[in-house]
Design an enzyme around this catalytic site. Structure first.
Site, short mmCIF file in Angstrom:
data_model
loop_
_atom_site.label_atom_id
_atom_site.label_comp_id
_atom_site.label_asym_id
_atom_site.label_seq_id
_atom_site.Cartn_x
_atom_site.Cartn_y
_atom_site.Cartn_z
N TYR A 147 36.72 -15.40 -14.39
CA TYR A 147 37.58 -15.33 -13.21
C TYR A 147 38.91 -14.64 -13.48
O TYR A 147 39.23 -14.29 -14.60
CB TYR A 147 37.74 -16.68 -12.54
CG TYR A 147 38.39 -17.83 -13.28
CD1 TYR A 147 38.40 -19.08 -12.71
CD2 TYR A 147 39.01 -17.68 -14.51
CE1 TYR A 147 39.00 -20.17 -13.32
CE2 TYR A 147 39.60 -18.74 -15.14
CZ TYR A 147 39.60 -19.97 -14.54
OH TYR A 147 40.21 -21.02 -15.17
N GLU A 148 39.63 -14.38 -12.38
CA GLU A 148 40.85 -13.55 -12.38
C GLU A 148 40.54 -12.13 -12.88
O GLU A 148 41.34 -11.52 -13.58
CB GLU A 148 41.96 -14.18 -13.22
CG GLU A 148 42.30 -15.60 -12.85
CD GLU A 148 42.57 -15.80 -11.37
OE1 GLU A 148 42.88 -14.82 -10.67
OE2 GLU A 148 42.44 -16.94 -10.89
N GLY A 149 39.39 -11.63 -12.52
CA GLY A 149 38.95 -10.31 -12.97
C GLY A 149 38.17 -10.48 -14.25
O GLY A 149 38.71 -10.89 -15.28
#
Length: 596
Positions: free
Chosen positions: A442-444
């Site tokens: 997550y978060e890229g």
């Protein structure tokens, strides 16, 4: 049951001996009065809160998980979470690095980050409830209207309210240009927002009286793609003019994700059914405002994996010293016992030292980066701010991807040290592995971070940012290369620096012919540059440890041994990574899609 002891000694070493943060802060008027005693006292108390209040809830919270009432759409976190959060607020911890204008304590982000490392070691799932509030605070502080700041920031700073960021939708993750959530303008200047978001961490819970959602959506006349995205602040409960809470806003949890890890955090499917929000920043410029929050979150995710690496290492060491199994190949090391403790076996030591090195390297790099962030935000000299901003931009994807990749490796190694017991829930190790796995996603995803590093942060400016970091490393090598005892550190560091320069030029030339060459090289490239930054940190730490090796303090002996292990056993990975980088795109595209 697992254990956790805050690594205060190593934190103090990094802050005071490696980076001399007090001197760094002297040049920033807002932090000029921050001294070592203050920093140490804050971290000592923060460590007590993390280890004594939050840590005991980790394994039980994982087993219990969160509960959704489908009739009211309310989520109840595990037992003890709400009470621990109340203590967190009572202690003033949410306000640590926030603006005093809104009730903050005005301390450097550097201190807050060290505190959050300990919280993540203690309980990553719990820490995610207040964690995103800092990102929401930063986004509104930078781009909110005066009215929005007045309405939301004091409550976020005090911790009375928490924040989220609502980006992802079922059909789009990182590619936010595909999002469909709609925002309809209203006569009173507000917007009614309709759509569905997924994977929203801490999207709904009963630990606070209100939740401030930052939501990406499209205006009716928005252009297609990422240039048509706007940002809105959408509270769970509407806020009256006098600051009191009004009626329930129609933004609610439609379901909880059933996840591999972080069970104790409410990862929500959020439904917006005409929820009322206000615009943050300019229309169709939402990504610019949201990136403030996203970049803060990416640094935060690196802290999550650093925290898990540290706590997994501590427990694996304790187990390895206690567990008896077989004899050392060179003969009994504990002849009075039925078998030797497994810490005598070389591969067990390799796994433990890998986790230790990745924790200590990450702590140094993350601290270095957030010192630059404090300079970027607060230094009075615009040139210093600009230089620091470039460095933070370059290092952020490395913090997120390299540290989380290493966290997955380290927690897996530490679980392996336990043998069969590592696979059993009550020992705690398998939870660290499960929790660590999300941090790479997550978060890229880490592939996206790698593309960001190579494509945007390196090639896009012809290597300007990377060259500035390379210059710092070269100056250190030149300064220390005259000392015989530093040769084992500066020689491989210099060699890798030269190889990174050549590799960057080679990939850049290939990319001019076919941009897909960037995608083929990016993941391996980030790992190579990640090792370059760690090698730089370990060489600097080794310099200090060598100077104090005769002090009688075993801390420096251990630091030197860890640095030597890193250079001998982990840094050589770069040789194979450089070869796979150079293999390029062809091996990935040679097979026809139909044959997959």
């Amino acid at each position: 049951m697992p254990q956790y002891n805050p690594p205060l000694r190593d934190m103090q070493f990094v802050l005071h001996e490696l980076f001399d943060v007090v001197s760094e802060f002297k040049d920033i008027p807002e932090f000029a009065e921050v001294d070592a005693d203050t920093i140490n006292a804050v971290l000592e108390e923060g460590g007590k809160f993390a280890s004594q209040v939050v840590f005991p809830l980790n394994i039980t919270g994982d087993a219990e998980g969160c509960a959704l009432d489908k009739t009211t759409h309310e989520v109840t976190p595990p037992k003890g979470f709400k009470e621990a959060y109340a203590q967190y607020v009572e202690g003033g911890w949410p306000a640590l690095s926030c603006d005093p204008e809104f009730g903050g304590q005005g301390l450097p982000h550097t201190i807050n980050q060290s505190f959050y490392e300990m919280l993540n070691s203690a309980n990553q799932a719990w820490t995610m409830y207040p964690g995103l509030s800092h990102g929401a605070y930063e986004a509104l502080h930078a781009h909110g209207t005066d009215e929005q700041k007045k309405t939301y920031l004091p409550k976020l700073v005090s911790g009375e309210w928490t924040g989220t960021m609502c980006l992802t939708e079922p059909h789009c993750g990182t590619d936010l240009g595909l999002l469909r959530t709609k925002a309809e303008p209203q006569a009173d200047g507000t917007y009614k927002i309709t759509g569905q978001k997924i994977f929203i961490s801490a999207g709904e819970h009963n630990m606070v009286e209100n939740i401030v959602h930052l939501v990406l959506a499209r205006l009716p006349d928005a252009p297609v793609g990422s240039k048509g995205i706007s940002l809105f602040v959408v509270p769970k409960f509407k806020v009256n003019a006098d600051g009191s809470l009004g009626e329930r806003n129609p933004i609610y949890c439609g379901g909880l994700e059933h996840k591999m890890g972080i069970h104790a955090n409410a990862t929500c499917q959020m439904i917006l059914d005409g929820a009322v929000g206000t615009l943050v920043g300019q229309p169709n410029k939402g990504l610019q405002a949201m990136f403030v929050m996203m970049n803060a979150a990416r640094l935060g995710v690196g802290m999550q994996s650093l925290g898990l690496t540290e706590v997994a290492y501590q427990n694996a060491v304790a187990y390895a010293k206690d567990r008896l199994q077989m004899r050392a190949l060179s003969g009994p090391k504990a002849p009075e016992k039925a078998a030797d403790p497994i810490i005598v076996h070389p591969d067990v030591r390799k796994m433990l030292l890998t986790a230790r090195a990745y924790a200590e390297g990450a702590r140094a790099l993350a601290t270095y980066t957030v010192i630059q962030l404090d300079k970027e935000l607060k230094h009075p000299d615009p040139e210093v701010r600009a230089e620091a901003a470039d460095e933070v931009a370059l290092l952020t994807p490395i913090i997120k991807a390299f540290i989380t990749d290493n966290g997955w490796i380290a927690t897996s190694h530490c679980m392996q040290v336990y043998g069969g017991h590592g696979f059993i829930h009550e020992w705690g190790m398998e939870q660290y592995v499960r929790d660590a796995r999300i941090n790479m996603i997550y978060e890229g995803t880490n592939t996206v971070q790698s593309l960001d590093l190579l494509g945007r942060k390196v090639l896009a400016d012809n290597g300007k940012k990377l060259k500035k970091l390379g210059k710092k490393i070269a100056e250190f090598v030149e300064d220390q290369g005259v000392y015989e005892e530093m040769q084992e550190f500066v020689n491989p560091l210099a060699d890798l620096g030269d190889k990174v320069t050549k590799l960057t030029m080679e990939v850049g030339m290939k990319a001019m012919g076919n941009a897909d060459e960037v995608g083929a090289a990016a993941v391996d490239y980030l790992r190579v540059v990640g090792h370059l930054t760690f090698a730089y940190m370990f060489a600097r730490m080794a310099k200090i440890a060598l100077a104090k090796k005769d002090s009688g303090d075993p801390f420096y002996t251990a630091k030197l041994a860890t640095a030597r292990f890193y250079f001998a056993k982990l840094l050589p990975e770069t040789a194979s990574l450089i070869r796979t980088c150079r293999a390029g795109l062809a091996p990935l595209t040679a097979m026809d899609e139909a044959l997959f």
